[in-house]
Motif scaffolding. Structure first.
Motif, PDB file in Angstrom:
ATOM      1  N   VAL A 111      15.188   2.501  -1.540  1.00  0.00           N
ATOM      2  CA  VAL A 111      13.969   1.793  -1.117  1.00  0.00           C
ATOM      3  C   VAL A 111      13.875   1.782   0.407  1.00  0.00           C
ATOM      4  CG1 VAL A 111      13.839   0.278  -3.145  1.00  0.00           C
ATOM      5  CG2 VAL A 111      15.168  -0.456  -1.168  1.00  0.00           C
ATOM      6  N   VAL A 158       3.095  -4.652   3.008  1.00  0.00           N
ATOM      7  CA  VAL A 158       3.709  -3.512   2.324  1.00  0.00           C
ATOM      8  C   VAL A 158       2.718  -2.363   2.295  1.00  0.00           C
ATOM      9  CG1 VAL A 158       4.555  -2.652   0.107  1.00  0.00           C
ATOM     10  CG2 VAL A 158       5.184  -4.947   0.878  1.00  0.00           C
ATOM     11  N   GLU A 159       1.507  -2.675   1.861  1.00  0.00           N
ATOM     12  CA  GLU A 159       0.505  -1.607   1.752  1.00  0.00           C
ATOM     13  C   GLU A 159       0.178  -1.040   3.135  1.00  0.00           C
ATOM     14  OE1 GLU A 159      -3.521  -0.765  -0.838  1.00  0.00           O
ATOM     15  OE2 GLU A 159      -2.916  -2.797  -0.436  1.00  0.00           O
ATOM     16  N   LYS A 164       6.533   3.316   0.280  1.00  0.00           N
ATOM     17  CA  LYS A 164       6.300   3.838  -1.074  1.00  0.00           C
ATOM     18  C   LYS A 164       7.355   3.390  -2.077  1.00  0.00           C
ATOM     19  CE  LYS A 164       2.557   6.036  -0.282  1.00  0.00           C
ATOM     20  NZ  LYS A 164       1.407   5.226  -0.638  1.00  0.00           N
ATOM     21  N   ARG A 165       8.506   2.947  -1.574  1.00  0.00           N
ATOM     22  CA  ARG A 165       9.591   2.539  -2.479  1.00  0.00           C
ATOM     23  C   ARG A 165      10.053   1.147  -2.047  1.00  0.00           C
ATOM     24  NH1 ARG A 165      11.084   6.953  -5.308  1.00  0.00           N
ATOM     25  NH2 ARG A 165      13.023   6.001  -5.996  1.00  0.00           N
ATOM     26  N   LEU A 166       9.939   0.204  -2.960  1.00  0.00           N
ATOM     27  CA  LEU A 166      10.130  -1.200  -2.570  1.00  0.00           C
ATOM     28  C   LEU A 166      10.979  -1.943  -3.588  1.00  0.00           C
ATOM     29  CD1 LEU A 166       8.930  -3.394  -0.522  1.00  0.00           C
ATOM     30  CD2 LEU A 166       7.318  -3.934  -2.353  1.00  0.00           C
ATOM     31  N   GLU A 182       0.879  -4.763  -9.745  1.00  0.00           N
ATOM     32  CA  GLU A 182       1.793  -3.667  -9.389  1.00  0.00           C
ATOM     33  C   GLU A 182       1.061  -2.339  -9.158  1.00  0.00           C
ATOM     34  OE1 GLU A 182       4.979  -3.243 -12.219  1.00  0.00           O
ATOM     35  OE2 GLU A 182       5.631  -1.314 -11.400  1.00  0.00           O
ATOM     36  N   LEU A 187       2.447   2.052  -4.697  1.00  0.00           N
ATOM     37  CA  LEU A 187       3.863   2.421  -4.563  1.00  0.00           C
ATOM     38  C   LEU A 187       4.215   3.585  -5.489  1.00  0.00           C
ATOM     39  CD1 LEU A 187       5.429  -1.158  -4.675  1.00  0.00           C
ATOM     40  CD2 LEU A 187       5.241   0.319  -2.652  1.00  0.00           C
ATOM     41  N   GLU A 188       5.256   4.336  -5.098  1.00  0.00           N
ATOM     42  CA  GLU A 188       5.811   5.330  -6.019  1.00  0.00           C
ATOM     43  C   GLU A 188       6.799   4.671  -6.954  1.00  0.00           C
ATOM     44  OE1 GLU A 188       7.501   8.251  -3.449  1.00  0.00           O
ATOM     45  OE2 GLU A 188       5.491   8.886  -2.789  1.00  0.00           O
ATOM     46  N   LYS A 189       7.558   3.707  -6.419  1.00  0.00           N
ATOM     47  CA  LYS A 189       8.546   3.035  -7.268  1.00  0.00           C
ATOM     48  C   LYS A 189       8.734   1.590  -6.809  1.00  0.00           C
ATOM     49  CE  LYS A 189      11.981   2.749 -10.281  1.00  0.00           C
ATOM     50  NZ  LYS A 189      11.782   2.800 -11.724  1.00  0.00           N
ATOM     51  N   LEU A 190       8.622   0.698  -7.775  1.00  0.00           N
ATOM     52  CA  LEU A 190       8.892  -0.722  -7.511  1.00  0.00           C
ATOM     53  C   LEU A 190      10.123  -1.136  -8.308  1.00  0.00           C
ATOM     54  CD1 LEU A 190       8.018  -3.601  -6.505  1.00  0.00           C
ATOM     55  CD2 LEU A 190       6.744  -3.809  -8.647  1.00  0.00           C
TER      56      LEU A 190
END
Ligand code: FAD
Ligand code: SF4
Length: 400
Positions: A111, A158-159, A164-166, A182, A187-190
């Protein structure tokens, strides 16, 4: 939410800090309304639109199996265990498993940032949500801020940062709102690392709790309601003070818990990928619930830093829960000598491990069910999830 309203939220305006929130007195100050994601509040707020079942399906690909005794209580999971760090992090709430996982995720670049909550310079219990980008910033967020905390207030950042990964660390009401928005975060991955949560308070409520319960409210650095049926306060000088649950001044403390927490049924943080608490584990150990593959991936990162053992369960909580219902309702407070004696007896013969967790869930759900029924009867049917109705249904409640 459809893709048609994607990005519409950016035109919405965050509420001003002290303005009334859409959930009114039930607001837990989760932070969503401090951002333009307030656009989604009617669907996303845990206290306006309880949707744990639907969000479980979205997150874990299925909702909990109500006929499986462990899932009924602890939610969707693939594994549970007791664990503790071989080398605890000093100053963490327990042994620092939460902070350690977050640090590993940053160090291994899984992340780019971690939503967590530090405290302000002036007040160790005043929450200050941040997006941590270094291990030091994560460590500065260790230990519970036992107060309502607007963790989601940093979501706009964040945005805007293009992350992208959080990883988000948070309690149930924050995570329910997070899961609901969400898909809008870009994001790509949360990853979601949750803790159980119960009986939270405003900062003013915390002061009242400390003043009515501790011998030295100003020096408390940390406290926890432990598995030995005592509140353990840790003071600045390193000393520990214990107060038996049964000696709490229930009559004075009745109004101290936030209305949001009196109407919450997501004690175990059903929508996190991985949950780290303590209540299903033996005294001194932490309790880990792996809900899905993402949660397993997160736990695997720190496996070599942990001692683990299987979960256990011992005793029978039912009678103690049944007796606690009218006692809490009438605000009964025992004299301290009787409370201590009762604490000693119940510690010896009382529920342990998962049975202790069930004891705590049952006592809080019955209390909260009565609270919603009395104060928000029009919301009772929709707001109380089916699993909680089944749990509460095992007991005789006053007025029935
Ligand atoms: P640490 O490494 O010390 O990290 C703590 C993390 O918690 C930090 O990353 C911080 O960002 C986050 N955090 C701190 N305060 C808040 C807050 N107010 N809101 C959201 N995030 C926060 N576990 C149980 O099993 N039963 C309970 O009844 C229970 N009640 C809790 C009540 C509250 C208000 C909170 C915040 C937690 C509660 N927990 C409960 C979880 C437990 O106390 C520990 O937080 C958990 O076991 C992690 O310990 P640790 O040493 O790994 O955490
Ligand atoms: Fe808004 Fe969160 Fe309060 Fe609901 S709980 S009204 S989403 S700040």
């Amino acid at each position: 939410m459809t893709s048609v309203d994607f990005n519409k939220h950016k035109k919405a305006k965050a509420l001003k800090p002290n303005s009334r929130r859409p959930a009114k007195e039930l607001c837990s100050e989760c932070g969503l309304c401090d951002t333009y994601y307030i656009h989604y509040v009617k669907e996303a707020c845990a206290f306006i639109n309880q949707q744990i079942g639907e969000l479980e399906e979205q997150t874990h690909r299925r909702s909990r199996d109500l006929d499986n005794a462990n899932e009924l209580y602890f939610g969707v999971h693939q594994d549970m265990m007791a664990a503790r760090k071989q080398q605890p992090i000093e100053g963490a709430q327990w042994t620092g498993i939460v902070s350690s996982i977050a640090i590993e995720m940053l160090n291994r670049r899984l992340v780019e940032g971690v939503v967590c909550v530090q405290n302000t310079k002036e007040d160790r219990f005043q929450p200050m949500p941040v997006i941590a980008r270094t291990p030091e910033e994560i460590l500065a967020a260790r230990v519970n801020k036992p107060t309502l905390s607007p963790n989601l207030s940093v979501l706009e950042q964040v945005e805007q940062s293009g992350m992208k990964r959080l990883l988000v660390i948070g309690v149930g009401c924050q995570i329910q709102a997070l899961r609901a928005v969400e898909k809008q975060l870009g994001l790509e991955k949360l990853y979601v690392l949750g803790t159980p949560c119960v009986d939270n308070v405003t900062r003013a409520g915390l002061q009242k709790f400390l003043e009515t319960t501790s011998r030295s409210p100003d020096t408390v650095v940390h406290y926890e309601f432990m598995q030995d049926f005592r509140v353990h306060f840790k003071h600045e000088d390193g000393s520990t003070e214990t107060v038996p649950f049964f000696g709490l001044k229930t009559n004075q403390l009745k109004d101290v818990f936030a209305p949001s927490c009196m109407s919450c049924f997501d004690y175990v943080n059903s929508l996190a990928d991985l949950v780290v608490g303590y209540m299903g584990a033996p005294f001194g150990w932490q309790w880990i619930v792996v809900r899905n593959d993402t949660g397993k991936e997160m736990l695997d990162l720190v496996q070599d830093q942990l001692d683990t053992q299987p979960v256990m369960s011992q005793g029978n909580r039912k009678e103690a829960v049944q007796q606690s219902i009218p006692a809490y309702d009438k605000g009964v407070t025992l004299p301290m000598w009787a409370a201590k004696l009762m604490g000693v007896v119940i510690e010896r013969i009382g529920p342990k491990g998962l049975e202790y967790a069930r004891f705590s869930i049952d006592s809080h759900f019955t209390r909260n069910y009565l609270y919603v029924k009395r104060n928000h009867p029009e919301q009772l049917e929709e707001h109380v999830p089916e699993f909680a109705k089944r749990i509460v249904g095992q007991y005789r409640l006053p007025e029935e």
